[in-house]
Design a protein around this motif. Structure first.
Motif, PDB file in Angstrom:
ATOM      1  N   UNK A 159       0.769  -1.141   0.225  1.00 65.49           N
ATOM      2  CA  UNK A 159      -0.016   0.066   0.016  1.00 65.49           C
ATOM      3  C   UNK A 159       0.750   1.279  -0.035  1.00 65.49           C
ATOM      4  N   UNK A 160       0.540   2.311  -0.728  1.00 62.66           N
ATOM      5  CA  UNK A 160       1.209   3.591  -0.717  1.00 62.66           C
ATOM      6  C   UNK A 160       1.370   3.984   0.867  1.00 62.66           C
ATOM      7  N   UNK A 161       2.316   4.918   1.002  1.00 66.41           N
ATOM      8  CA  UNK A 161       2.454   5.306   2.345  1.00 66.41           C
ATOM      9  C   UNK A 161       1.576   6.241   2.620  1.00 66.41           C
ATOM     10  N   UNK A 162       1.128   6.389   4.047  1.00 66.61           N
ATOM     11  CA  UNK A 162       0.201   7.335   4.423  1.00 66.61           C
ATOM     12  C   UNK A 162       0.744   8.807   3.927  1.00 66.61           C
ATOM     13  N   UNK A 163      -0.382   9.365   3.570  1.00 58.19           N
ATOM     14  CA  UNK A 163      -0.242  11.023   3.228  1.00 58.19           C
ATOM     15  C   UNK A 163      -0.735  11.633   4.490  1.00 58.19           C
ATOM     16  N   UNK A 164       0.115  12.438   4.834  1.00 59.15           N
ATOM     17  CA  UNK A 164      -0.149  13.802   5.703  1.00 59.15           C
ATOM     18  C   UNK A 164      -0.641  15.212   5.174  1.00 59.15           C
ATOM     19  N   UNK A 166       1.735  15.380   2.275  1.00 58.80           N
ATOM     20  CA  UNK A 166       3.150  14.834   1.811  1.00 58.80           C
ATOM     21  C   UNK A 166       3.132  13.263   2.631  1.00 58.80           C
ATOM     22  N   UNK A 167       4.006  12.468   2.132  1.00 61.05           N
ATOM     23  CA  UNK A 167       4.029  11.157   2.673  1.00 61.05           C
ATOM     24  C   UNK A 167       5.187  11.038   3.636  1.00 61.05           C
ATOM     25  N   UNK A 168       5.754  12.120   4.052  1.00 61.46           N
ATOM     26  CA  UNK A 168       6.652  12.225   4.968  1.00 61.46           C
ATOM     27  C   UNK A 168       6.256  12.789   6.274  1.00 61.46           C
ATOM     28  N   UNK A 169       6.719  12.553   7.430  1.00 63.08           N
ATOM     29  CA  UNK A 169       6.185  12.950   8.785  1.00 63.08           C
ATOM     30  C   UNK A 169       5.681  14.531   8.704  1.00 63.08           C
ATOM     31  N   UNK A 170       4.568  14.890   9.566  1.00 58.39           N
ATOM     32  CA  UNK A 170       4.465  16.232   9.729  1.00 58.39           C
ATOM     33  C   UNK A 170       5.544  17.132  10.180  1.00 58.39           C
ATOM     34  N   UNK A 171       6.335  16.580  11.270  1.00 60.97           N
ATOM     35  CA  UNK A 171       7.316  17.076  11.859  1.00 60.97           C
ATOM     36  C   UNK A 171       8.450  17.605  10.539  1.00 60.97           C
TER      37      UNK A 171
END
Length: 111
Positions: free
Chosen positions: A6-11, A26-31
């Motif tokens: 599955x695609x990485x979660x999007x934030x 984005x699929x990277x962390x919100x931080x």
């Protein structure tokens, strides 16, 4: 056939850059996204004429400055890699000399 990952979660992250609110996905962390946006914001705000610049011009100048940082970092990484390769070659040569010296029968060890 292997199952698809599955695609990485999007934030979704709201950030402010140069006084304007942006909602980023984005699929990277919100931080991480916030950190990147803060860097862009600080680069724009550090421009000497920031308060009077049109937003597009400020973004362009900040992008040029950030790209300059990136290119310099890449050059430094390449320089360090070359230095590491030279050091590894030097150590390999010293080890080879030591092994050859040991194999030639000297058998004497330095004190």
């Amino acid at each position: 056939m292997s199952p698809r990952k599955p695609p990485p979660p999007r934030h979704t992250v709201a950030v402010e850059i140069a006084g304007e609110r942006h909602v980023l996905r984005s699929d990277v962390s919100p931080e991480y996204t916030r950190s990147v946006a803060e860097h862009v914001d600080s680069m724009i705000r550090s421009l000497p004429s920031f308060p009077t610049l049109e937003p597009f011009r400020a973004a362009t100048l900040a992008a040029l400055s950030i790209t300059d940082e990136l290119f310099k970092a890449r050059e430094e990484i390449a320089r360090l890699r070359a230095e590491i390769e030279r050091s590894v070659e030097d150590v390999a040569s010293l080890l080879e000399e030591a092994v050859n010296s040991e194999a030639s029968g000297s058998g004497e060890r330095p004190a």
